[in-house]
Design a protein around this motif. Structure first.
Motif, PDB file in Angstrom:
ATOM      1  N   GLY A  18       0.848  -1.196   0.000  1.00 16.91           N
ATOM      2  CA  GLY A  18       0.000   0.000   0.000  1.00 16.91           C
ATOM      3  C   GLY A  18       0.876   1.235   0.000  1.00 16.91           C
ATOM      4  N   CYS A  19       1.130   1.764  -1.205  1.00 16.98           N
ATOM      5  CA  CYS A  19       1.923   3.005  -1.344  1.00 16.98           C
ATOM      6  C   CYS A  19       0.967   4.074  -1.858  1.00 16.98           C
ATOM      7  N   ASP A  20      -0.231   4.103  -1.282  1.00 16.94           N
ATOM      8  CA  ASP A  20      -1.300   4.922  -1.850  1.00 16.94           C
ATOM      9  C   ASP A  20      -1.558   6.198  -1.063  1.00 16.94           C
ATOM     10  N   GLY A  21      -0.520   6.680  -0.388  1.00 16.16           N
ATOM     11  CA  GLY A  21      -0.568   8.033   0.155  1.00 16.16           C
ATOM     12  C   GLY A  21      -1.440   8.207   1.393  1.00 16.16           C
ATOM     13  N   VAL A  22      -1.659   9.500   1.719  1.00 13.21           N
ATOM     14  CA  VAL A  22      -2.443   9.856   2.913  1.00 13.21           C
ATOM     15  C   VAL A  22      -3.839   9.248   2.812  1.00 13.21           C
ATOM     16  N   PRO A  41      -3.169  20.116   7.211  1.00 13.93           N
ATOM     17  CA  PRO A  41      -3.444  20.626   5.870  1.00 13.93           C
ATOM     18  C   PRO A  41      -2.294  21.522   5.395  1.00 13.93           C
ATOM     19  N   THR A  42      -1.942  21.420   4.123  1.00 11.28           N
ATOM     20  CA  THR A  42      -0.948  22.341   3.549  1.00 11.28           C
ATOM     21  C   THR A  42      -1.510  22.921   2.253  1.00 11.28           C
ATOM     22  N   VAL A  43      -1.059  24.118   1.938  1.00  8.80           N
ATOM     23  CA  VAL A  43      -1.401  24.729   0.648  1.00  8.80           C
ATOM     24  C   VAL A  43      -0.123  25.301   0.070  1.00  8.80           C
ATOM     25  N   GLY A 118      -3.015  21.820  -2.821  1.00  5.80           N
ATOM     26  CA  GLY A 118      -3.224  21.629  -1.392  1.00  5.80           C
ATOM     27  C   GLY A 118      -3.324  20.150  -1.109  1.00  5.80           C
ATOM     28  N   ALA A 119      -2.741  19.732  -0.020  1.00  9.10           N
ATOM     29  CA  ALA A 119      -2.831  18.307   0.326  1.00  9.10           C
ATOM     30  C   ALA A 119      -2.477  18.133   1.794  1.00  9.10           C
ATOM     31  N   PRO A 120      -3.036  17.105   2.418  1.00  4.78           N
ATOM     32  CA  PRO A 120      -2.637  16.833   3.802  1.00  4.78           C
ATOM     33  C   PRO A 120      -1.270  16.162   3.856  1.00  4.78           C
ATOM     34  N   VAL A 121      -0.523  16.448   4.914  1.00  2.01           N
ATOM     35  CA  VAL A 121       0.790  15.823   5.108  1.00  2.01           C
ATOM     36  C   VAL A 121       0.780  15.118   6.464  1.00  2.01           C
ATOM     37  N   PRO A 122       1.169  13.845   6.496  1.00  9.17           N
ATOM     38  CA  PRO A 122       1.169  13.133   7.783  1.00  9.17           C
ATOM     39  C   PRO A 122       2.398  13.502   8.609  1.00  9.17           C
ATOM     40  N   CYS A 138       3.712   1.686   2.869  1.00  5.47           N
ATOM     41  CA  CYS A 138       4.931   2.484   2.700  1.00  5.47           C
ATOM     42  C   CYS A 138       4.575   3.952   2.472  1.00  5.47           C
ATOM     43  N   GLY A 139       5.530   4.830   2.804  1.00  3.56           N
ATOM     44  CA  GLY A 139       5.395   6.249   2.462  1.00  3.56           C
ATOM     45  C   GLY A 139       4.344   6.961   3.298  1.00  3.56           C
ATOM     46  N   ASP A 140       3.676   7.935   2.690  1.00  4.79           N
ATOM     47  CA  ASP A 140       2.653   8.702   3.412  1.00  4.79           C
ATOM     48  C   ASP A 140       1.604   7.782   4.030  1.00  4.79           C
ATOM     49  N   ALA A 141       1.329   6.682   3.378  1.00  8.51           N
ATOM     50  CA  ALA A 141       0.334   5.735   3.892  1.00  8.51           C
ATOM     51  C   ALA A 141       0.710   5.264   5.291  1.00  8.51           C
ATOM     52  N   GLN A 144       5.545   7.826   6.963  1.00  8.51           N
ATOM     53  CA  GLN A 144       7.016   7.842   6.866  1.00  8.51           C
ATOM     54  C   GLN A 144       7.502   9.184   6.320  1.00  8.51           C
ATOM     55  N   VAL A 145       7.190  10.214   7.078  1.00  6.50           N
ATOM     56  CA  VAL A 145       7.515  11.599   6.715  1.00  6.50           C
ATOM     57  C   VAL A 145       8.297  12.197   7.875  1.00  6.50           C
ATOM     58  N   ILE A 146       9.279  13.045   7.571  1.00  5.92           N
ATOM     59  CA  ILE A 146      10.011  13.726   8.644  1.00  5.92           C
ATOM     60  C   ILE A 146       9.066  14.771   9.256  1.00  5.92           C
ATOM     61  N   THR A 149       9.748  18.768   9.166  1.00  4.57           N
ATOM     62  CA  THR A 149       9.796  19.461   7.869  1.00  4.57           C
ATOM     63  C   THR A 149       8.610  19.108   6.974  1.00  4.57           C
ATOM     64  N   GLY A 150       7.981  17.983   7.217  1.00  7.70           N
ATOM     65  CA  GLY A 150       6.923  17.525   6.309  1.00  7.70           C
ATOM     66  C   GLY A 150       7.490  16.927   5.035  1.00  7.70           C
ATOM     67  N   GLY A 151       8.803  16.759   4.981  1.00  6.00           N
ATOM     68  CA  GLY A 151       9.436  16.163   3.798  1.00  6.00           C
ATOM     69  C   GLY A 151       9.282  14.649   3.828  1.00  6.00           C
ATOM     70  N   GLY A 152       8.803  14.088   2.718  1.00  4.61           N
ATOM     71  CA  GLY A 152       8.585  12.640   2.738  1.00  4.61           C
ATOM     72  C   GLY A 152       8.965  11.954   1.443  1.00  4.61           C
ATOM     73  N   ILE A 153       9.559  12.698   0.518  1.00  2.40           N
ATOM     74  CA  ILE A 153       9.872  12.073  -0.774  1.00  2.40           C
ATOM     75  C   ILE A 153      10.971  11.026  -0.582  1.00  2.40           C
ATOM     76  N   HIS A 154      12.094  11.464   0.015  1.00  2.00           N
ATOM     77  CA  HIS A 154      13.239  10.553   0.173  1.00  2.00           C
ATOM     78  C   HIS A 154      12.896   9.362   1.079  1.00  2.00           C
ATOM     79  N   SER A 155      12.215   9.655   2.216  1.00  3.00           N
ATOM     80  CA  SER A 155      11.921   8.577   3.170  1.00  3.00           C
ATOM     81  C   SER A 155      10.886   7.598   2.601  1.00  3.00           C
ATOM     82  N   SER A 156       9.991   8.091   1.759  1.00  3.82           N
ATOM     83  CA  SER A 156       8.983   7.207   1.156  1.00  3.82           C
ATOM     84  C   SER A 156       9.604   6.340   0.067  1.00  3.82           C
ATOM     85  N   ILE A 157      10.502   6.938  -0.711  1.00  5.14           N
ATOM     86  CA  ILE A 157      11.161   6.161  -1.773  1.00  5.14           C
ATOM     87  C   ILE A 157      11.954   5.011  -1.152  1.00  5.14           C
TER      88      ILE A 157
HETATM   89  C1  LIG Z   1       2.245  20.868  -0.722  1.00  4.28           C
HETATM   90  C2  LIG Z   1       3.249  19.782  -0.408  1.00  4.28           C
HETATM   91  C3  LIG Z   1       4.601  20.035  -0.554  1.00  4.28           C
HETATM   92  C4  LIG Z   1       5.542  19.045  -0.262  1.00  4.28           C
HETATM   93  N1  LIG Z   1       6.865  19.335  -0.412  1.00  4.28           N
HETATM   94  C5  LIG Z   1       7.779  18.378  -0.168  1.00  4.28           C
HETATM   95  C6  LIG Z   1       9.169  18.648  -0.369  1.00  4.28           C
HETATM   96  O1  LIG Z   1       9.575  19.744  -0.767  1.00  4.28           O
HETATM   97  N2  LIG Z   1      10.055  17.653  -0.090  1.00  4.28           N
HETATM   98  C7  LIG Z   1       9.658  16.425   0.366  1.00  4.28           C
HETATM   99  O2  LIG Z   1      10.507  15.550   0.617  1.00  4.28           O
HETATM  100  N3  LIG Z   1       8.350  16.144   0.549  1.00  4.28           N
HETATM  101  C8  LIG Z   1       7.398  17.074   0.288  1.00  4.28           C
HETATM  102  N4  LIG Z   1       6.073  16.785   0.474  1.00  4.28           N
HETATM  103  C9  LIG Z   1       5.693  15.439   0.962  1.00  4.28           C
HETATM  104  C10 LIG Z   1       5.792  14.422  -0.164  1.00  4.28           C
HETATM  105  O3  LIG Z   1       5.105  14.910  -1.298  1.00  4.28           O
HETATM  106  C11 LIG Z   1       5.180  13.084   0.275  1.00  4.28           C
HETATM  107  O4  LIG Z   1       5.684  12.712   1.545  1.00  4.28           O
HETATM  108  C12 LIG Z   1       5.506  11.985  -0.740  1.00  4.28           C
HETATM  109  O5  LIG Z   1       4.987  12.335  -2.009  1.00  4.28           O
HETATM  110  C13 LIG Z   1       4.898  10.656  -0.292  1.00  4.28           C
HETATM  111  O6  LIG Z   1       5.009   9.726  -1.338  1.00  4.28           O
HETATM  112  P1  LIG Z   1       4.005   8.502  -1.424  1.00  4.28           P
HETATM  113  O7  LIG Z   1       4.410   7.749  -2.661  1.00  4.28           O
HETATM  114  O8  LIG Z   1       3.950   7.787  -0.138  1.00  4.28           O
HETATM  115  O9  LIG Z   1       2.556   9.138  -1.609  1.00  4.28           O
HETATM  116  P2  LIG Z   1       1.991   9.990  -2.831  1.00  4.28           P
HETATM  117  O10 LIG Z   1       3.054  10.821  -3.448  1.00  4.28           O
HETATM  118  O11 LIG Z   1       0.761  10.660  -2.309  1.00  4.28           O
HETATM  119  O12 LIG Z   1       1.581   8.886  -3.898  1.00  4.28           O
HETATM  120  C14 LIG Z   1       0.476   8.027  -3.674  1.00  4.28           C
HETATM  121  C15 LIG Z   1      -0.077   7.662  -5.032  1.00  4.28           C
HETATM  122  O13 LIG Z   1      -1.085   6.661  -4.869  1.00  4.28           O
HETATM  123  C16 LIG Z   1      -2.150   6.973  -5.748  1.00  4.28           C
HETATM  124  N5  LIG Z   1      -3.389   6.362  -5.231  1.00  4.28           N
HETATM  125  C17 LIG Z   1      -4.006   6.593  -4.050  1.00  4.28           C
HETATM  126  N6  LIG Z   1      -5.112   5.842  -3.936  1.00  4.28           N
HETATM  127  C18 LIG Z   1      -5.204   5.114  -5.079  1.00  4.28           C
HETATM  128  C19 LIG Z   1      -6.136   4.154  -5.560  1.00  4.28           C
HETATM  129  N7  LIG Z   1      -7.191   3.788  -4.838  1.00  4.28           N
HETATM  130  N8  LIG Z   1      -5.905   3.624  -6.768  1.00  4.28           N
HETATM  131  C20 LIG Z   1      -4.828   3.981  -7.505  1.00  4.28           C
HETATM  132  N9  LIG Z   1      -3.910   4.884  -7.097  1.00  4.28           N
HETATM  133  C21 LIG Z   1      -4.101   5.437  -5.906  1.00  4.28           C
HETATM  134  C22 LIG Z   1      -2.210   8.494  -5.728  1.00  4.28           C
HETATM  135  O14 LIG Z   1      -2.883   8.970  -6.863  1.00  4.28           O
HETATM  136  C23 LIG Z   1      -0.730   8.846  -5.746  1.00  4.28           C
HETATM  137  O15 LIG Z   1      -0.216   8.920  -7.045  1.00  4.28           O
HETATM  138  C24 LIG Z   1       5.110  17.753   0.188  1.00  4.28           C
HETATM  139  C25 LIG Z   1       3.744  17.491   0.315  1.00  4.28           C
HETATM  140  C26 LIG Z   1       2.818  18.496   0.023  1.00  4.28           C
HETATM  141  C27 LIG Z   1       1.361  18.189   0.175  1.00  4.28           C
END
Ligand SMILES: Cc1cc2nc3c(=O)[nH]c(=O)nc-3n(C[C@H](O)[C@H](O)[C@H](O)COP(=O)(O)OP(=O)(O)OC[C@H]3O[C@@H](n4cnc5c(N)ncnc54)[C@H](O)[C@@H]3O)c2cc1C
Length: 256
Positions: A18-22, A41-43, A118-122, A138-141, A144-146, A149-157
């Protein structure tokens, strides 16, 4: 069941990640223990025609007036373009971001917002349960976010890579128990850092604006980076251990 072009198809898999985000559907449907999972919430706007000095720096603004229990950021992109955003807790993010932009006419009087996201950040830290039989998150799901800072790209990857490689082996070698290695392999690069950064966040968010200003006078760039990344927080704590105000309000909490 997976929805494909309007109809539901039954899909079977040896392992589901489950890498399907918040608000992960996988985490919810599989019944993961999400205790402590907290989102803010973030904008973020992409803004053109900004006048920002020090283009080579990211700018952060803290304070309960500016961004209650969060922060505002400006990431200059060059040629007058910048990402300008805010994360707050318990308040409407967009109105605080609009207020922030109005309060900085020197940078934004001629600026124009060309994109809004705009999107929520865990930020509540990583959940305790990452793996169940046949499924992992994995990831936002999984939070796994710092947190600071709300940074989660590196830690999620990293989480996706570790869990993905283990899942492939678990299926190919018919060894589902391999997935138990995922939390252990994740702990060293990121799990500890997320936990430490959460401690720093909890300590800092309890400070008043006055206390934040006092802290700003004595904290160094290196200290901030260490706290934000969840690295060497003990070093930062020891620096404040004898301070009349921050011994209790910061050092003790970082060392707890
Ligand atoms: C405004 C904002 C700015 C940010 N800036 C930074 C930054 O500068 N640096 C940093 O490190 N982090 C930043 N982050 C955080 C970072 O974006 C996330 O921590 C990271 O993207 C998490 O990756 P993820 O793959 O877990 O989730 P996501 O990137 O959310 O990917 C999840 C994917 O799953 C898909 N999905 C969900 N449900 C389904 C379903 N039912 N069927 C099919 N697909 C589905 C979604 O469409 C999405 O593509 C920021 C976040 C926000 C909101």
């Amino acid at each position: 069941m997976v929805e494909v072009e309007g109809s539901f198809v039954k899909v079977e898999a040896g392992m589901v990640l489950g890498c399907d985000g918040v608000g992960s559907t996988v985490a919810r449907k599989a019944g993961f223990d999400m205790e402590g999972y907290e989102v803010i919430p973030t904008v973020q706007y992409i803004v053109v025609n900004c006048k920002i000095e020090e283009q080579d720096k990211a700018h952060f603004y803290l304070g309960n007036e500016v961004a209650p229990k969060g922060y505002a950021w400006i990431f200059p992109k060059g040629d007058g373009v910048a990402n300008v955003g805010i994360g707050v807790r318990g308040k409407p993010a967009k109105s605080y971001l609009d207020k922030f932009i109005k309060q900085h006419p020197g940078m934004f009087s001629k600026a124009k917002v060309v994109e809004v996201k705009g999107a929520p950040v865990p930020i509540g830290g990583m959940v305790k349960e990452l793996v169940k039989p046949g499924v992992a998150i994995c990831g936002d799901a999984a939070g796994q976010v710092i947190p600071l800072t709300g940074g989660g790209i590196h830690s999620s990857i990293t989480a996706g890579k570790i869990a993905g490689e283990l899942a492939a082996r678990a299926v190919l070698e018919d060894a589902p128990q391999l997935m138990e290695e995922y939390p252990k392999l994740y702990e060293d690069p990121w799990g500890k850092r997320i936990y430490n950064s959460l401690k720093a966040l909890r300590a800092i968010e309890a400070l008043s604006d006055d206390e934040l200003n006092k802290l700003a006078e004595i904290i160094t760039g290196e200290d901030i980076v260490d706290l934000a990344r969840g690295l060497n927080i003990q070093r930062v704590a020891m620096k404040f251990i004898k301070h009349p105000l921050f011994a209790m309000k910061l050092a003790k909490k970082l060392l707890s």
